[in-house]
Enzyme design. Structure first.
Site, PDB file in Angstrom:
ATOM      1  N   GLU A   1      -6.500  -7.158   6.538  1.00 44.93           N
ATOM      2  CA  GLU A   1      -6.528  -8.596   6.237  1.00 44.93           C
ATOM      3  C   GLU A   1      -6.057  -9.394   7.446  1.00 44.93           C
ATOM      4  O   GLU A   1      -6.630 -10.428   7.795  1.00 44.93           O
ATOM      5  CB  GLU A   1      -5.633  -8.921   5.033  1.00 44.93           C
ATOM      6  CG  GLU A   1      -6.244  -8.609   3.687  1.00 44.93           C
ATOM      7  CD  GLU A   1      -5.380  -9.102   2.534  1.00 44.93           C
ATOM      8  OE1 GLU A   1      -4.274  -9.645   2.769  1.00 44.93           O
ATOM      9  OE2 GLU A   1      -5.805  -8.933   1.380  1.00 44.93           O
TER      10      GLU A   1
ATOM     11  N   GLY B   1     -10.973  -4.898 -11.165  1.00 46.65           N
ATOM     12  CA  GLY B   1     -12.277  -4.251 -11.089  1.00 46.65           C
ATOM     13  C   GLY B   1     -13.165  -4.850 -10.020  1.00 46.65           C
ATOM     14  O   GLY B   1     -14.228  -4.324  -9.712  1.00 46.65           O
TER      15      GLY B   1
ATOM     16  N   ARG C   1       6.023  -8.953  -4.174  1.00 42.31           N
ATOM     17  CA  ARG C   1       5.254  -9.602  -5.243  1.00 42.31           C
ATOM     18  C   ARG C   1       6.131 -10.209  -6.342  1.00 42.31           C
ATOM     19  O   ARG C   1       5.924 -11.343  -6.775  1.00 42.31           O
ATOM     20  CB  ARG C   1       4.279  -8.614  -5.882  1.00 42.31           C
ATOM     21  CG  ARG C   1       3.355  -9.264  -6.905  1.00 42.31           C
ATOM     22  CD  ARG C   1       2.486  -8.226  -7.620  1.00 42.31           C
ATOM     23  NE  ARG C   1       1.786  -7.352  -6.709  1.00 42.31           N
ATOM     24  CZ  ARG C   1       0.661  -7.675  -6.077  1.00 42.31           C
ATOM     25  NH1 ARG C   1       0.127  -8.871  -6.263  1.00 42.31           N
ATOM     26  NH2 ARG C   1       0.078  -6.814  -5.263  1.00 42.31           N
TER      27      ARG C   1
ATOM     28  N   ARG D   1       2.895  -8.014   1.689  1.00 46.26           N
ATOM     29  CA  ARG D   1       2.997  -6.641   1.193  1.00 46.26           C
ATOM     30  C   ARG D   1       3.451  -6.700  -0.263  1.00 46.26           C
ATOM     31  O   ARG D   1       4.614  -6.958  -0.570  1.00 46.26           O
ATOM     32  CB  ARG D   1       4.000  -5.852   2.041  1.00 46.26           C
ATOM     33  CG  ARG D   1       4.196  -4.395   1.592  1.00 46.26           C
ATOM     34  CD  ARG D   1       2.920  -3.595   1.744  1.00 46.26           C
ATOM     35  NE  ARG D   1       3.117  -2.188   1.440  1.00 46.26           N
ATOM     36  CZ  ARG D   1       2.358  -1.501   0.585  1.00 46.26           C
ATOM     37  NH1 ARG D   1       1.371  -2.101  -0.055  1.00 46.26           N
ATOM     38  NH2 ARG D   1       2.581  -0.228   0.377  1.00 46.26           N
ATOM     39  N   GLY D   2       2.513  -6.461  -1.178  1.00 47.05           N
ATOM     40  CA  GLY D   2       2.765  -6.653  -2.597  1.00 47.05           C
ATOM     41  C   GLY D   2       3.898  -5.828  -3.172  1.00 47.05           C
ATOM     42  O   GLY D   2       4.741  -6.346  -3.914  1.00 47.05           O
ATOM     43  N   GLU D   3       3.948  -4.537  -2.849  1.00 47.91           N
ATOM     44  CA  GLU D   3       4.966  -3.674  -3.428  1.00 47.91           C
ATOM     45  C   GLU D   3       6.373  -4.140  -3.092  1.00 47.91           C
ATOM     46  O   GLU D   3       7.306  -3.916  -3.844  1.00 47.91           O
ATOM     47  CB  GLU D   3       4.775  -2.230  -2.931  1.00 47.91           C
ATOM     48  CG  GLU D   3       3.599  -1.525  -3.569  1.00 47.91           C
ATOM     49  CD  GLU D   3       3.520  -0.073  -3.125  1.00 47.91           C
ATOM     50  OE1 GLU D   3       4.528   0.465  -2.632  1.00 47.91           O
ATOM     51  OE2 GLU D   3       2.444   0.517  -3.275  1.00 47.91           O
ATOM     52  N   GLU D   4       6.520  -4.797  -1.960  1.00 49.56           N
ATOM     53  CA  GLU D   4       7.840  -5.225  -1.507  1.00 49.56           C
ATOM     54  C   GLU D   4       8.219  -6.620  -2.003  1.00 49.56           C
ATOM     55  O   GLU D   4       9.381  -6.871  -2.333  1.00 49.56           O
ATOM     56  CB  GLU D   4       7.874  -5.213   0.024  1.00 49.56           C
ATOM     57  CG  GLU D   4       9.218  -5.506   0.627  1.00 49.56           C
ATOM     58  CD  GLU D   4       9.202  -5.390   2.144  1.00 49.56           C
ATOM     59  OE1 GLU D   4      10.289  -5.301   2.713  1.00 49.56           O
ATOM     60  OE2 GLU D   4       8.108  -5.398   2.748  1.00 49.56           O
TER      61      GLU D   4
END
Length: 198
Positions: free
Chosen positions: A82, A49, A22, A17-20
């Site tokens: 994913e 992109g 990264r 989970r990137g927001e948490e």
């Protein structure tokens, strides 16, 4: 030191989970992989992109997946999709999966309970029945594999070293398996490869 960038055929796919995570835990893990020259793929290396579906192609290209479960993991439909793809490939024995439990209980992931469960069921309210079933099956399957856990008061630096050691062990086992699979005995039958199981 020159950073080690993943090649076109990534070996380890990092699902998180990137927001948490990264800019904290995952950044330290990536730095450790670069130092140890472990071939990996992480979404920040995908060109901006690019269609997000390309990440599914990266999962297909990988041989190992690290699934980093955290409290906010299940609030992301992308993480869950994913995970479903990772399970699909693991079921076909095309991907070795190592679950990482970052400051949460394995049982909360497996049973969708606690803070993790709250995030999951909030996401489920906006999802279809088929999606929920697929996600639940993926959570139960992947969390049931042998993995690594970081407790609240544990050292993240030591935990990163533990993950690197485990990945190295899996890579070595896979190389051994592939080497033996390529050996053929005199009768023309393939010798049985050494199998690595989680």
């Amino acid at each position: 030191m020159t950073p080690f960038y993943p090649c076109q055929d990534p070996q380890v796919f990092i699902n998180y989970r990137g927001e948490e995570l990264r800019y904290r835990f995952v950044s330290h893990l990536v730095a450790a992989f670069e130092r140890d020259e472990i071939n990996f793929f992480i979404d920040k290396n995908e060109l901006r992109g690019t269609d997000l579906r390309n990440l599914f192609a990266r999962i297909h290209e990988s041989r190992i997946a690290l699934v980093i479960f955290s409290n906010r993991y299940a609030e992301s439909s992308w993480c869950m999709n994913e995970l479903a793809k990772i399970k699909e490939l693991a079921d076909k024995e095309k991907l070795h999966v190592v679950p990482i439990f970052y400051k949460l209980k394995v049982g909360d992931v497996r049973g969708q309970t606690g803070k993790f469960g709250t995030k999951f069921w909030n996401l489920a309210r906006a999802s279809t029945g088929d999606q929920i079933k697929t996600w639940k099956e993926a959570l139960e399957c992947i969390s049931d594999k042998m993995g690594l856990s970081l407790k609240d008061q544990s050292s993240e630096a030591d935990f990163v070293k533990e993950i690197v050691t485990e990945v190295r062990r899996v890579v070595a086992a896979m190389g051994l398996e592939e080497g033996r699979d390529h050996n053929v005995n005199h009768s023309g039958n393939k010798k049985r490869g050494w199998e690595f199981q989680f």
